[in-house]
Motif scaffolding. Structure first.
Motif, short mmCIF file in Angstrom:
data_model
loop_
_atom_site.label_atom_id
_atom_site.label_comp_id
_atom_site.label_asym_id
_atom_site.label_seq_id
_atom_site.Cartn_x
_atom_site.Cartn_y
_atom_site.Cartn_z
N ILE A 104 61.78 47.73 -22.63
CA ILE A 104 60.93 46.62 -22.21
C ILE A 104 59.46 46.93 -22.47
O ILE A 104 58.69 46.05 -22.87
N GLY A 105 59.07 48.18 -22.30
CA GLY A 105 57.70 48.59 -22.62
C GLY A 105 57.41 48.41 -24.10
O GLY A 105 56.33 47.95 -24.49
N ILE A 106 58.38 48.77 -24.94
CA ILE A 106 58.22 48.63 -26.38
C ILE A 106 58.14 47.15 -26.76
O ILE A 106 57.26 46.73 -27.52
N PHE A 107 59.04 46.34 -26.20
CA PHE A 107 59.04 44.90 -26.50
C PHE A 107 57.72 44.25 -26.09
O PHE A 107 57.20 43.38 -26.79
N THR A 108 57.19 44.65 -24.94
CA THR A 108 55.91 44.09 -24.46
C THR A 108 54.80 44.40 -25.45
O THR A 108 54.01 43.51 -25.82
N LYS A 109 54.75 45.63 -25.92
CA LYS A 109 53.72 46.04 -26.88
C LYS A 109 53.88 45.27 -28.20
O LYS A 109 52.88 44.83 -28.79
N GLN A 110 55.12 45.10 -28.64
CA GLN A 110 55.38 44.37 -29.89
C GLN A 110 55.04 42.89 -29.75
O GLN A 110 54.51 42.28 -30.68
N LYS A 111 55.31 42.33 -28.58
CA LYS A 111 55.00 40.91 -28.32
C LYS A 111 53.48 40.68 -28.38
O LYS A 111 53.02 39.69 -28.96
N ILE A 112 52.73 41.60 -27.79
CA ILE A 112 51.26 41.50 -27.80
C ILE A 112 50.74 41.50 -29.23
O ILE A 112 49.82 40.77 -29.59
N ALA A 113 51.35 42.37 -30.06
CA ALA A 113 50.90 42.53 -31.45
C ALA A 113 51.51 41.49 -32.40
O ALA A 113 51.31 41.56 -33.62
N ASN A 114 52.26 40.52 -31.83
CA ASN A 114 52.95 39.50 -32.64
C ASN A 114 53.86 40.13 -33.69
O ASN A 114 53.97 39.64 -34.83
#
Length: 249
Positions: free
Chosen positions: A135-145
Protein backbone atom coordinates in the motif's frame (compact mmCIF):
# COMPACT_ATOMS: atom_id res chain seq x y z
CA UNK A 1 21.45 3.35 20.35
CA UNK A 2 22.18 0.15 18.46
CA UNK A 3 20.48 -2.52 20.56
CA UNK A 4 22.63 -5.28 19.06
CA UNK A 5 25.77 -3.51 20.37
CA UNK A 6 24.43 -2.13 23.66
CA UNK A 7 24.61 -5.13 25.96
CA UNK A 8 23.52 -3.33 29.12
CA UNK A 9 20.40 -1.20 28.81
CA UNK A 10 19.54 -1.23 32.51
CA UNK A 11 20.30 2.48 33.01
CA UNK A 12 18.12 3.44 30.07
CA UNK A 13 15.26 1.29 31.35
CA UNK A 14 15.42 2.33 34.98
CA UNK A 15 11.92 3.01 36.33
CA UNK A 16 10.22 1.72 33.18
CA UNK A 17 6.87 -0.08 33.66
CA UNK A 18 6.19 -1.10 30.06
CA UNK A 19 8.48 -2.19 27.24
CA UNK A 20 7.12 -2.01 23.69
CA UNK A 21 9.69 -3.81 21.58
CA UNK A 22 9.32 -2.55 18.00
CA UNK A 23 13.02 -2.28 17.16
CA UNK A 24 14.35 -4.39 14.32
CA UNK A 25 14.99 -4.76 10.62
CA UNK A 26 12.04 -5.77 8.47
CA UNK A 27 12.85 -5.97 4.75
CA UNK A 28 12.56 -9.52 3.44
CA UNK A 29 14.84 -9.07 0.43
CA UNK A 30 17.58 -7.42 2.50
CA UNK A 31 17.44 -10.31 4.99
CA UNK A 32 18.10 -12.80 2.19
CA UNK A 33 21.11 -10.78 1.05
CA UNK A 34 22.46 -10.17 4.55
CA UNK A 35 21.15 -12.73 7.07
CA UNK A 36 23.90 -12.00 9.61
CA UNK A 37 22.87 -8.35 9.85
CA UNK A 38 19.27 -9.44 10.51
CA UNK A 39 20.32 -11.98 13.12
CA UNK A 40 22.29 -9.31 15.01
CA UNK A 41 19.49 -6.75 14.87
CA UNK A 42 16.48 -8.95 15.55
CA UNK A 43 17.90 -11.74 17.71
CA UNK A 44 20.95 -10.31 19.50
CA UNK A 45 19.16 -6.97 19.95
CA UNK A 46 16.23 -8.74 21.59
CA UNK A 47 18.54 -10.80 23.79
CA UNK A 48 20.26 -7.64 25.02
CA UNK A 49 16.87 -6.13 25.94
CA UNK A 50 15.85 -9.31 27.78
CA UNK A 51 19.11 -9.39 29.73
CA UNK A 52 18.48 -5.79 30.76
CA UNK A 53 14.90 -6.20 32.00
CA UNK A 54 15.34 -9.32 34.14
CA UNK A 55 15.78 -7.28 37.35
CA UNK A 56 13.00 -4.80 36.59
CA UNK A 57 9.46 -5.14 37.87
CA UNK A 58 7.75 -4.80 34.52
CA UNK A 59 4.00 -4.47 34.26
CA UNK A 60 4.16 -5.79 30.70
CA UNK A 61 6.55 -6.57 27.83
CA UNK A 62 4.86 -6.20 24.42
CA UNK A 63 6.66 -7.66 21.41
CA UNK A 64 5.91 -6.76 17.79
CA UNK A 65 6.19 -10.21 16.23
CA UNK A 66 5.50 -11.11 12.62
CA UNK A 67 2.92 -13.26 10.85
CA UNK A 68 5.71 -14.18 8.42
CA UNK A 69 6.46 -17.06 10.83
CA UNK A 70 3.55 -18.97 9.23
CA UNK A 71 5.13 -19.04 5.77
CA UNK A 72 2.64 -20.68 3.39
CA UNK A 73 0.11 -21.98 5.93
CA UNK A 74 -2.30 -24.81 5.21
CA UNK A 75 -5.04 -23.17 7.25
CA UNK A 76 -6.55 -19.98 5.79
CA UNK A 77 -7.43 -17.83 7.75
CA UNK A 78 -4.53 -18.78 10.00
CA UNK A 79 -4.77 -19.25 13.77
CA UNK A 80 -1.97 -18.95 16.33
CA UNK A 81 -1.81 -22.76 16.45
CA UNK A 82 -0.67 -23.06 12.83
CA UNK A 83 2.63 -24.83 12.17
CA UNK A 84 5.61 -22.48 12.05
CA UNK A 85 7.46 -22.53 8.71
CA UNK A 86 9.71 -19.55 8.17
CA UNK A 87 10.61 -18.89 4.52
CA UNK A 88 13.20 -16.12 4.94
CA UNK A 89 15.94 -14.98 7.35
CA UNK A 90 13.67 -12.08 8.36
CA UNK A 91 10.86 -14.45 9.35
CA UNK A 92 13.31 -16.75 11.17
CA UNK A 93 14.87 -13.97 13.23
CA UNK A 94 11.48 -12.56 14.27
CA UNK A 95 10.33 -16.06 15.28
CA UNK A 96 13.53 -16.79 17.25
CA UNK A 97 13.13 -13.48 19.11
CA UNK A 98 9.50 -14.32 19.93
CA UNK A 99 10.48 -17.72 21.32
CA UNK A 100 13.20 -16.18 23.49
CA UNK A 101 10.81 -13.58 24.92
CA UNK A 102 8.02 -16.03 25.72
CA UNK A 103 10.37 -18.56 27.32
CA UNK A 104 12.25 -16.00 29.41
CA UNK A 105 8.97 -14.36 30.46
CA UNK A 106 8.02 -17.63 32.17
CA UNK A 107 11.51 -18.27 33.54
CA UNK A 108 12.11 -14.73 34.82
CA UNK A 109 8.47 -14.18 35.78
CA UNK A 110 7.63 -11.03 33.89
CA UNK A 111 4.35 -10.68 31.93
CA UNK A 112 4.79 -10.69 28.15
CA UNK A 113 2.50 -10.63 25.14
CA UNK A 114 3.61 -11.28 21.57
CA UNK A 115 1.54 -9.66 18.82
CA UNK A 116 1.98 -11.25 15.41
CA UNK A 117 1.34 -8.38 13.01
CA UNK A 118 0.09 -9.10 9.52
CA UNK A 119 0.34 -6.33 6.87
CA UNK A 120 0.55 -3.02 8.73
CA UNK A 121 0.08 0.16 6.66
CA UNK A 122 -0.54 3.86 7.21
CA UNK A 123 0.97 7.34 6.91
CA UNK A 124 4.79 7.46 6.77
CA UNK A 125 5.10 3.73 6.09
CA UNK A 126 8.09 2.87 3.92
CA UNK A 127 7.65 3.00 0.17
CA UNK A 128 11.19 2.24 -1.01
CA UNK A 129 12.45 -1.12 -2.20
CA UNK A 130 10.56 -4.03 -3.76
CA UNK A 131 9.58 -5.59 -0.43
CA UNK A 132 8.08 -2.52 1.19
CA UNK A 133 4.42 -2.65 2.14
CA UNK A 134 2.38 -2.79 -1.05
CA UNK A 135 0.00 0.00 0.00
CA UNK A 136 2.94 2.33 0.68
CA UNK A 137 4.33 1.56 -2.76
CA UNK A 138 0.95 2.04 -4.46
CA UNK A 139 0.48 5.40 -2.69
CA UNK A 140 3.87 6.62 -3.93
CA UNK A 141 3.12 5.42 -7.47
CA UNK A 142 -0.32 7.06 -7.43
CA UNK A 143 1.23 10.40 -6.43
CA UNK A 144 3.72 10.13 -9.30
CA UNK A 145 0.95 9.14 -11.77
CA UNK A 146 2.74 5.86 -12.44
CA UNK A 147 1.09 2.45 -12.94
CA UNK A 148 0.74 0.28 -9.84
CA UNK A 149 3.23 -2.60 -9.85
CA UNK A 150 1.38 -5.83 -9.06
CA UNK A 151 3.57 -8.78 -8.15
CA UNK A 152 2.60 -11.96 -10.02
CA UNK A 153 -1.08 -12.29 -10.92
CA UNK A 154 -2.37 -10.10 -8.05
CA UNK A 155 -4.55 -12.92 -6.75
CA UNK A 156 -2.50 -13.25 -3.57
CA UNK A 157 -4.40 -12.09 -0.49
CA UNK A 158 -3.21 -10.13 2.53
CA UNK A 159 -4.67 -9.24 5.92
CA UNK A 160 -4.06 -5.48 6.04
CA UNK A 161 -4.20 -3.62 9.36
CA UNK A 162 -4.14 0.17 9.74
CA UNK A 163 -1.49 1.67 12.01
CA UNK A 164 -3.95 3.31 14.45
CA UNK A 165 -5.53 -0.10 15.09
CA UNK A 166 -2.05 -1.48 15.83
CA UNK A 167 -1.35 1.31 18.32
CA UNK A 168 -4.68 0.71 20.03
CA UNK A 169 -4.15 -3.05 20.39
CA UNK A 170 -0.63 -2.60 21.76
CA UNK A 171 -1.89 -0.28 24.49
CA UNK A 172 -4.85 -2.55 25.23
CA UNK A 173 -2.53 -5.57 25.50
CA UNK A 174 -0.23 -3.65 27.85
CA UNK A 175 -3.06 -2.62 30.16
CA UNK A 176 -4.75 -6.03 30.16
CA UNK A 177 -4.35 -8.63 32.89
CA UNK A 178 -3.48 -11.23 30.25
CA UNK A 179 0.13 -12.37 30.05
CA UNK A 180 2.35 -14.89 28.29
CA UNK A 181 0.05 -15.16 25.28
CA UNK A 182 0.54 -14.82 21.52
CA UNK A 183 -2.07 -13.09 19.36
CA UNK A 184 -2.59 -12.51 15.65
CA UNK A 185 -3.18 -8.86 14.74
CA UNK A 186 -4.77 -8.27 11.36
CA UNK A 187 -8.03 -7.52 9.62
CA UNK A 188 -11.00 -9.84 9.94
CA UNK A 189 -11.13 -10.26 6.17
CA UNK A 190 -8.17 -10.59 3.81
CA UNK A 191 -8.06 -8.67 0.52
CA UNK A 192 -6.60 -9.61 -2.86
CA UNK A 193 -3.96 -7.27 -4.28
CA UNK A 194 -6.10 -6.73 -7.40
CA UNK A 195 -8.89 -5.42 -5.14
CA UNK A 196 -6.43 -2.91 -3.65
CA UNK A 197 -5.68 -1.69 -7.18
CA UNK A 198 -9.43 -1.06 -7.71
CA UNK A 199 -9.62 1.01 -4.49
CA UNK A 200 -6.68 3.11 -5.72
CA UNK A 201 -8.38 3.46 -9.13
CA UNK A 202 -5.05 3.14 -10.85
CA UNK A 203 -3.66 1.42 -13.91
CA UNK A 204 -1.50 -1.59 -13.18
CA UNK A 205 1.47 -3.49 -14.56
CA UNK A 206 2.42 -7.00 -13.50
CA UNK A 207 5.95 -7.79 -12.35
CA UNK A 208 7.55 -11.21 -11.60
CA UNK A 209 6.84 -13.12 -8.39
CA UNK A 210 9.35 -12.82 -5.53
CA UNK A 211 11.27 -15.26 -3.38
CA UNK A 212 9.70 -15.92 0.04
CA UNK A 213 6.38 -14.32 -0.90
CA UNK A 214 3.45 -16.39 0.45
CA UNK A 215 0.38 -16.72 -1.77
CA UNK A 216 -2.04 -16.02 1.07
CA UNK A 217 -1.57 -14.29 4.41
CA UNK A 218 -4.87 -14.12 6.27
CA UNK A 219 -5.34 -13.59 10.00
CA UNK A 220 -7.77 -15.53 12.15
CA UNK A 221 -8.25 -13.04 15.01
CA UNK A 222 -10.92 -14.87 17.01
CA UNK A 223 -8.51 -15.39 19.92
CA UNK A 224 -7.69 -11.69 20.37
CA UNK A 225 -11.37 -10.71 19.94
CA UNK A 226 -12.33 -13.20 22.64
CA UNK A 227 -9.54 -12.58 25.15
CA UNK A 228 -8.65 -8.89 24.66
CA UNK A 229 -12.08 -7.76 23.44
CA UNK A 230 -10.38 -6.00 20.53
CA UNK A 231 -11.02 -5.88 16.81
CA UNK A 232 -9.86 -3.44 14.12
CA UNK A 233 -11.91 -0.33 13.42
CA UNK A 234 -10.45 1.00 10.15
CA UNK A 235 -11.53 -0.81 6.97
CA UNK A 236 -9.16 -1.15 4.02
CA UNK A 237 -11.18 1.41 2.01
CA UNK A 238 -11.16 3.91 4.89
CA UNK A 239 -7.42 3.42 5.48
CA UNK A 240 -6.48 3.97 1.84
CA UNK A 241 -8.77 7.01 1.57
CA UNK A 242 -7.07 8.53 4.65
CA UNK A 243 -3.71 8.02 2.95
CA UNK A 244 -4.86 9.53 -0.35
CA UNK A 245 -6.48 12.53 1.39
CA UNK A 246 -3.21 13.18 3.22
CA UNK A 247 -1.37 13.08 -0.10
CA UNK A 248 -3.80 15.43 -1.85
CA UNK A 249 -3.70 18.14 0.84
Amino acid sequence: CDLSQKKNLTNLLHGVDYVFHLAGLSEVNASIKNPNKYYKANVIGTLNILNSVQHLKLKKFIYSASASCYGNPKEIPTTEKEKIQTLTPYASTKWIAEKMIMRLAVKQRFPAISLRFFNVYGPRSRASGPYSAVIGIFTKQKIANKPLTVVGDGLQSRSFIYVSDVVEVMIKAAKSKISNETFNVGSQKSVKINEIVKIFKGKKINVPKRVGDPKHSSANIKKIIRQLKWKPKVSIKEGINILLKGVNK
